[in-house]
Motif scaffolding. Structure first.
Motif, mmCIF file in Angstrom:
data_model
loop_
_atom_site.group_PDB
_atom_site.id
_atom_site.type_symbol
_atom_site.label_atom_id
_atom_site.label_comp_id
_atom_site.label_asym_id
_atom_site.label_seq_id
_atom_site.Cartn_x
_atom_site.Cartn_y
_atom_site.Cartn_z
ATOM 1 N N VAL A 145 2.910 8.460 6.768
ATOM 2 C CA VAL A 145 3.492 9.128 5.596
ATOM 3 C C VAL A 145 2.985 10.563 5.545
ATOM 4 O O VAL A 145 1.794 10.812 5.370
ATOM 5 C CB VAL A 145 3.163 8.352 4.313
ATOM 6 N N LYS A 188 4.001 13.255 3.591
ATOM 7 C CA LYS A 188 4.185 14.127 2.425
ATOM 8 C C LYS A 188 2.966 15.032 2.244
ATOM 9 O O LYS A 188 1.832 14.568 2.388
ATOM 10 C CB LYS A 188 4.458 13.295 1.168
ATOM 11 N N ASN A 210 8.801 11.139 1.190
ATOM 12 C CA ASN A 210 9.382 10.661 -0.065
ATOM 13 C C ASN A 210 10.156 11.752 -0.809
ATOM 14 O O ASN A 210 10.656 11.525 -1.887
ATOM 15 C CB ASN A 210 8.321 10.022 -0.970
ATOM 16 N N ILE A 261 11.340 7.300 2.094
ATOM 17 C CA ILE A 261 10.651 6.255 1.339
ATOM 18 C C ILE A 261 10.560 6.566 -0.153
ATOM 19 O O ILE A 261 9.865 5.879 -0.884
ATOM 20 C CB ILE A 261 9.221 6.016 1.899
ATOM 21 N N MET A 316 11.517 -3.654 1.230
ATOM 22 C CA MET A 316 10.323 -2.810 1.085
ATOM 23 C C MET A 316 9.747 -3.046 -0.302
ATOM 24 O O MET A 316 10.506 -3.248 -1.255
ATOM 25 C CB MET A 316 10.689 -1.335 1.262
ATOM 26 N N MET A 372 6.140 -2.139 -3.044
ATOM 27 C CA MET A 372 4.838 -1.534 -3.321
ATOM 28 C C MET A 372 4.121 -2.387 -4.347
ATOM 29 O O MET A 372 4.670 -2.668 -5.419
ATOM 30 C CB MET A 372 5.039 -0.127 -3.898
ATOM 31 N N MET A 413 -0.029 -0.098 2.196
ATOM 32 C CA MET A 413 -0.341 1.325 2.252
ATOM 33 C C MET A 413 -1.841 1.436 2.616
ATOM 34 O O MET A 413 -2.448 0.447 2.985
ATOM 35 C CB MET A 413 -0.028 1.994 0.914
ATOM 36 N N SER A 414 -2.387 2.638 2.512
ATOM 37 C CA SER A 414 -3.780 2.820 2.950
ATOM 38 C C SER A 414 -4.749 1.836 2.291
ATOM 39 O O SER A 414 -5.649 1.317 2.939
ATOM 40 C CB SER A 414 -4.237 4.255 2.672
ATOM 41 N N ARG A 457 3.073 1.543 5.640
ATOM 42 C CA ARG A 457 3.312 2.974 5.385
ATOM 43 C C ARG A 457 1.977 3.625 5.024
ATOM 44 O O ARG A 457 1.424 3.374 3.956
ATOM 45 C CB ARG A 457 4.325 3.144 4.248
ATOM 46 N N ILE A 458 1.462 4.441 5.933
ATOM 47 C CA ILE A 458 0.087 4.916 5.805
ATOM 48 C C ILE A 458 0.017 6.443 5.761
ATOM 49 O O ILE A 458 0.435 7.113 6.698
ATOM 50 C CB ILE A 458 -0.770 4.421 6.997
ATOM 51 N N GLY A 459 -0.534 6.983 4.688
ATOM 52 C CA GLY A 459 -0.764 8.419 4.592
ATOM 53 C C GLY A 459 -2.250 8.746 4.665
ATOM 54 O O GLY A 459 -2.760 9.254 5.664
ATOM 55 N N THR A 460 -2.957 8.439 3.587
ATOM 56 C CA THR A 460 -4.359 8.828 3.430
ATOM 57 C C THR A 460 -5.260 8.380 4.587
ATOM 58 O O THR A 460 -6.092 9.144 5.056
ATOM 59 C CB THR A 460 -4.892 8.235 2.103
ATOM 60 N N ARG A 472 -4.948 13.422 -0.029
ATOM 61 C CA ARG A 472 -3.996 14.491 -0.349
ATOM 62 C C ARG A 472 -4.561 15.324 -1.486
ATOM 63 O O ARG A 472 -5.065 14.763 -2.454
ATOM 64 C CB ARG A 472 -2.662 13.887 -0.820
HETATM 65 C C1 LIG Z 1 2.633 8.132 -0.363
HETATM 66 C C2 LIG Z 1 3.300 6.832 -0.045
HETATM 67 C C3 LIG Z 1 2.698 5.913 0.849
HETATM 68 C C4 LIG Z 1 1.356 6.144 1.523
HETATM 69 O O1 LIG Z 1 0.309 6.206 0.624
HETATM 70 P P1 LIG Z 1 -1.217 6.230 1.100
HETATM 71 O O2 LIG Z 1 -1.939 5.541 0.030
HETATM 72 O O3 LIG Z 1 -1.588 7.664 1.228
HETATM 73 O O4 LIG Z 1 -1.310 5.513 2.408
HETATM 74 C C5 LIG Z 1 3.380 4.744 1.121
HETATM 75 N N1 LIG Z 1 4.580 4.466 0.569
HETATM 76 C C6 LIG Z 1 5.185 5.322 -0.280
HETATM 77 C C7 LIG Z 1 6.514 4.943 -0.846
HETATM 78 C C8 LIG Z 1 4.578 6.525 -0.608
HETATM 79 O O5 LIG Z 1 5.184 7.358 -1.460
#
Ligand SMILES: *Cc1c(COP(=O)(O)O)cnc(C)c1O
Length: 224
Positions: A25, A27, A48, A69, A153, A155, A197-198, A213-216, A222
């Motif tokens: 991810v 963003k 996103n 996403i 999908m 969350m 996610m993370s 779905r991995i960002g951090t 961020r």
């Molecule tokens: C930002 C986001 C993520 C990733 O989030 P992290 O906690 O940084 O891994 C995953 N899914 C969606 C829909 C997001 O907006």
């Protein structure tokens, strides 16, 4: 600045069971950060915000698969369909039909995941579990010309209560199984469960996720 992106990815991939894919991810991340993840082997990136996705895409390698996403407004469907290969956040039939029409007009096939509202927070979007159960997905699917329903999908609630998170992931997994059996039996397209996610991916994977779905964890915190 010392970056650990490649190392973070190696660690994550080491721990991930085979068959689970990673959406990085991106963003708020820079082109350089994204390229570092690309060089470390990742090919699926998630955004996103439509504007951010279409700004970054031309600057980065062509073989990246972009997943959208975020919440998608109808006036942004055309641009999103043009840029993304998968839209993971389809949260209404109306949006699904708009994506279908746009993909048809652009001569594309757009893979879609149905976003399901499994969390306690009202702010998160998606089909309710009831909507998911009551919709005739075979009929919907048969009516689509250029969009393809490829899975779900979700969350989980943002909480430290891992029992709650686990039960939400389990609910999504079970729903996926029922929908697949009832409406997509014999179809290989309905196959993805994007959850994790993370903060909760190991739990999501242990509950049957096929896509995290991995960002951090990859890019660091961020600073929004
Ligand atoms: C930002 C986001 C993520 C990733 O989030 P992290 O906690 O940084 O891994 C995953 N899914 C969606 C829909 C997001 O907006």
């Amino acid at each position: 600045m010392i970056s650990n992106i490649a190392e973070n990815i190696r660690k994550l991939l080491d721990e991930l069971p085979p068959g689970v894919s990673v959406v990085a991810v991106t963003k708020t991340r820079t082109e350089e950060e994204i390229l570092e993840a690309y060089r470390a082997g990742l090919r699926i990136f998630g955004e996103n915000r439509v504007q951010e996705m279409i700004a970054k895409k031309p600057l980065l390698p062509d073989d990246i698969s972009w997943h959208f996403i975020g919440r998608l407004q109808s006036n942004k469907v055309k641009q999103t369909v043009a840029a993304a290969s998968v839209i993971e956040s389809v949260d209404s039939l109306r949006l699904l039909r708009l994506i279908d029409a746009s993909a048809l007009a652009q001569g594309k096939c757009t893979e879609c995941l149905l976003q399901v509202h499994i969390a306690a927070e009202e702010t998160k979007s998606g089909f309710s579990l009831e909507d998911m159960e009551e919709t005739d997905w075979r009929q919907v699917s048969d009516s689509l010309k250029a969009a393809r329903i490829c899975g779900v999908m979700g969350m989980a609630t943002f909480t430290d209560d891992m029992d709650k998170v686990r039960s939400e992931f389990r609910a999504l997994y079970n729903l996926f199984g029922r929908i697949r059996e009832k409406y997509f039996a014999g179809s290989s397209h309905f196959r993805e469960i994007s959850m994790g996610m993370s903060g909760d991916w190991p739990l999501a994977v242990s509950e049957g996720s096929t896509m995290i779905r991995i960002g951090t964890l990859i890019f660091g915190e961020r600073n929004n």
